[in-house]
Design an enzyme around this catalytic site. Structure first.
Site, PDB file in Angstrom:
ATOM      1  N   ASN A   1     -13.756  36.386  -7.229  1.00  0.00           N
ATOM      2  CA  ASN A   1     -13.231  35.992  -5.909  1.00  0.00           C
ATOM      3  C   ASN A   1     -13.375  34.495  -5.622  1.00  0.00           C
ATOM      4  OD1 ASN A   1     -16.030  36.425  -5.803  1.00  0.00           O
ATOM      5  ND2 ASN A   1     -15.983  36.922  -3.621  1.00  0.00           N
ATOM      6  N   GLU A  45     -26.672  38.516  -7.119  1.00  0.00           N
ATOM      7  CA  GLU A  45     -25.958  38.455  -5.834  1.00  0.00           C
ATOM      8  C   GLU A  45     -24.893  39.530  -5.908  1.00  0.00           C
ATOM      9  OE1 GLU A  45     -23.314  38.254  -3.384  1.00  0.00           O
ATOM     10  OE2 GLU A  45     -22.630  36.354  -4.235  1.00  0.00           O
ATOM     11  N   CYS A  90     -17.896  38.954  -0.648  1.00  0.00           N
ATOM     12  CA  CYS A  90     -18.998  39.917  -0.716  1.00  0.00           C
ATOM     13  C   CYS A  90     -19.773  40.019   0.590  1.00  0.00           C
ATOM     14  CB  CYS A  90     -19.935  39.543  -1.857  1.00  0.00           C
ATOM     15  SG  CYS A  90     -20.550  37.842  -1.754  1.00  0.00           S
ATOM     16  N   GLU A 120     -29.485  31.956  -4.111  1.00  0.00           N
ATOM     17  CA  GLU A 120     -28.739  30.809  -4.586  1.00  0.00           C
ATOM     18  C   GLU A 120     -28.673  29.793  -3.452  1.00  0.00           C
ATOM     19  OE1 GLU A 120     -25.848  32.210  -8.036  1.00  0.00           O
ATOM     20  OE2 GLU A 120     -25.119  32.894  -6.078  1.00  0.00           O
TER      21      GLU A 120
END
Length: 726
Positions: free
Chosen positions: A391, A488, A522, A700
């Protein structure tokens, strides 16, 4: 946060210093202060301009750091601060000249419409009048004279030459047979360079820009006429029209193997964009070997040195924003109005942030009394692997590689097979910026290639962005060699709208949380809880604004909703919409594929909103990853907190309320790693990003990512005698 620049104020001289000499000295101090406070990019450009002037006037050998600093009106220390040494300054100057020529070439190519006019555009750009200017010519000559003696300058020259040859080969394929393409491309490049060099070395000016371009054009026409013509691209052909395969980028170079491949397509049109070679065991082993060698060199550099290299990559990303954004749009189906302002630039911001942190990475000193002390060292892990999602391909590659490289690691990155193209461009940019060979490699493929990374004993860490199921498999593989992992993963995040919220802002937040990037994010807040007292007003505003959204060609700047990533994924999203209807949710808007005109060839789904949803419905409990919003109502704060937490996911959450005390109180009780109050899906690089529960492990971005790419070493230092009972 941007800090305001203080205005330099001229100091007031004492009464016994008011004379012309003192006044001039005072003005010089003011000028120096103004230069010192100038924006960093402006100061760098001033130093590069001073270098060009110096090379043009007194030549390469006489151009010292001190001489260039005097010419720019700054101290030699400031030059060293920005560029390290003379070689660093000269490399930056050559890159500046090359980038100027690259932009001029790109502009001419964008206006050309046929292969022959594109070849002419390359000739015209490289032999333009400004390239025959005495100042410019003398500087280019100074550089080319030093290329044999400087690896840094040679690297820039190789990239300059490779870019010209790649453009020539691409356009010549439409003019001559494939067998003649390479030979003619090399010959044309040599003629262009030769004509320029002859003119630059000739005191009599034997060749000017106009005549040089005429000679080159006649030569090209003669070469094309003498070669076998290109095969027609329409009608029957005995030869395959398969695209040229893209090789894996390993050790700073493309490494073709001629083996198995897969294709990547434009989800908006179905057109095949490229053929990609799959990395097998041999390619992964080569990447690990190159990483092992390159990482030693990279980790041996100071943090400041690594930061300067990464800053060059930042500049290259920004310079090529338009080119990379277009490629990202073609590969993902996302609107160009998104990719041109978010995808590339957010990656550059990430690199810039960690480039700035690199010089400050350190441990701590621990006082252990008069006879000893201790300290810690923050050291790189070594070789790490990054596995990206489809994405945000380029952004994710930057989010993973930037902290890894800043800390002195080497990274082997595997992009998602649906979006393999921009990671290769990032590898090219890292190589051009001066990242040592092997420090960033890209290997392509499917799950088998990913498993070669997650199970490799030479890789110390894996960072994955992907689905929960994939994350569990990666974690299981990593356990075999006790790898560090950052995961993630997915989400089904809540967005809560209280009765005192600004409804216009809340609707804006809900739309960002569901329809940006066609819902393929997400962290999206797809469970929208709206207080019952304002639900009707909220829905009226929401449906009205959705009705004005533009679904269309992703390359059209007016388009707000592009294509979903693939036909299979589109069918999955449409399947969930069907489930929502079947399970009793009320469809307010959207709910179907968009097929008008040329959109019928692509994977377009209209922004969709369901009302009257309950926790028992599939569209409320399961991640859809598409433009589908489920609206639920609530009346009580404790009730909505419990319902928001009633999920296996915990990636993100949002709250809209004018009562900031309530906003903080609610967010404190939400089980999610990344939260917003009165906004949604804003992810500044300074803030850590990650989830709780089954939405992932680790973080992150922010300084927190440094901890995931380094390990601490404790050192005890004895200052006295060693006492032993033996």
């Amino acid at each position: 946060m941007r800090r305001g620049k203080a205005q330099a104020q001229r100091p007031h001289p004492r009464f016994d210093e008011v004379d012309d000499q003192a006044d001039q000295a005072g003005q010089a101090r003011v000028d120096d202060e103004a230069r010192r406070r100038a924006p960093e990019d402006v100061r760098r450009r001033q130093l590069i301009d001073a270098t060009i002037d110096s090379l043009a006037e007194i030549g390469f050998n006489a151009s010292t750091l001190a001489q260039i600093a005097r010419r720019a009106g700054v101290s030699p220390g400031l030059v060293a601060h920005y560029f390290g040494d003379k070689d660093g300054l000269l490399e930056a100057t050559l890159r500046h000249l090359s980038l100027r020529l690259y932009r001029a070439t790109a502009q001419r190519l964008s206006e050309a419409r046929t292969p022959r006019t594109r070849v002419q555009a390359l000739i015209d750009a490289n032999l333009a009048p400004e390239e025959f200017d005495q100042r410019t010519s003398s500087v280019w000559l100074a550089f080319w004279g030093q290329v044999l003696h400087s690896e840094r300058l040679r690297r820039v020259q190789r990239i300059y030459q490779a870019r010209m040859l790649a453009n020539l080969r691409h356009d010549l394929r439409g003019l001559v047979a494939e067998a003649d393409v390479r030979r003619i491309a090399i010959t044309i490049a040599a003629v262009i360079d030769g004509l320029w060099l002859r003119s630059s070395l000739s005191a009599a000016g034997e060749t000017d820009s106009v005549s040089a371009r005429q000679v080159a054009s006649l030569f090209v026409d003669a070469q094309i006429a003498a070669a076998a013509p290109a095969l027609p691209t329409n009608g029957p052909s005995t030869m395959s029209t398969r695209p040229t395969p893209h090789a894996n980028h390993i050790g700073g170079h493309y490494r073709p193997h001629g083996g198995a491949t897969f294709t990547t397509s434009n989800p908006a049109t179905g057109e095949v964009l490229a053929e990609i070679e799959i990395a097998g065991e041999a390619e992964v082993e080569a990447a690990v070997a190159a990483a092992r060698k390159g990482q030693k060199v990279w980790a041996g550099m100071t943090g400041a040195e690594r930061g300067r290299v990464l800053k060059r990559a930042v500049d290259l990303l920004r310079a090529r924003n338009d080119e990379l954004a277009r490629l990202e749009t073609l590969d993902t189906g996302k609107p160009i109005q998104e990719t041109s302002v978010v995808d590339v630039l957010s990656g550059a911001e990430c690199l810039e942030y960690y480039a700035g942190l690199a010089a400050g990475l350190s441990g701590e000193h621990v006082d252990l009394g008069p006879s000893a002390f201790g300290y810690t060292r923050r050291e790189p892990l070594g070789i790490v692997a990054g596995i990206g999602a489809w994405n945000y391909p380029l952004q994710i590659a930057c989010w993973k590689s930037a902290p890894a490289l800043a800390c002195g690691n080497a990274m082997i990155f595997k992009p998602a097979e649906l979006t393999p193209l921009t990671a290769l461009k990032l590898a090219e940019i890292y190589a051009e910026a001066g990242v040592p060979e092997g420090v960033f490699s890209v290997v392509q493929g499917f799950a088998d290639t990913g498993r070669l990374l997650t199970r490799h004993p030479g890789i110390a860490k894996v960072s994955l962005t992907g689905e929960v199921g994939t994350g569990k498999k990666v974690m299981a593989d990593a356990a075999g060699s006790l790898k560090y992992v950052t995961l993630e993963l997915g989400g089904k995040s809540p967005l809560i709208v209280f009765d005192d919220a600004d409804l216009d802002d809340a609707v804006s937040g809900a739309m960002l949380a569901n329809f940006y990037s066609a819902g393929e994010v997400c962290s999206n807040g797809t469970r929208v809880f709206v207080h019952e007292s304002v639900r009707a007003a909220f829905l009226d505003k929401l449906v009205a604004r959705i009705g004005k959204m533009v679904v269309g060609d992703p390359l059209d700047p007016a388009t707000q909703v592009g294509a979903l990533i693939s036909p299979d994924h589109m069918e999955k999203v449409l399947g969930y919409i069907a489930k929502g209807k079947a399970e009793g949710a009320k469809l307010l808007v959207g709910g179907a594929r968009v097929t008008e005109g040329a959109l019928g060839k692509g994977c377009f789904v209209a922004p969709t909103v369901f009302d009257g949803c309950t926790e028992a419905m599939s569209i409320v409990r399961e991640e859809i990853f598409g433009p589908v919003m489920a609206v639920l109502s609530f009346t009580d704060e404790d009730e909505v907190i419990a319902r928001a937490n009633d999920t296996d996911f915990g990636l993100a959450a949002g709250v809209f309320t004018r009562d900031l005390a309530r906003g903080h109180r609610v967010i404190a009780q939400i089980q999610a790693g990344t939260c917003w109050i009165n906004h949604y899906n804003i992810t500044p690089i300074e803030l850590p990003f990650g989830g709780a529960k089954q939405s992932g492990l680790g973080r992150e971005n922010g300084k927190a990512a440094i901890e995931h790419y380094t390990q601490l070493k404790s050192v005890y230092v004895n200052l006295g005698r060693v006492e032993a009972p033996y």
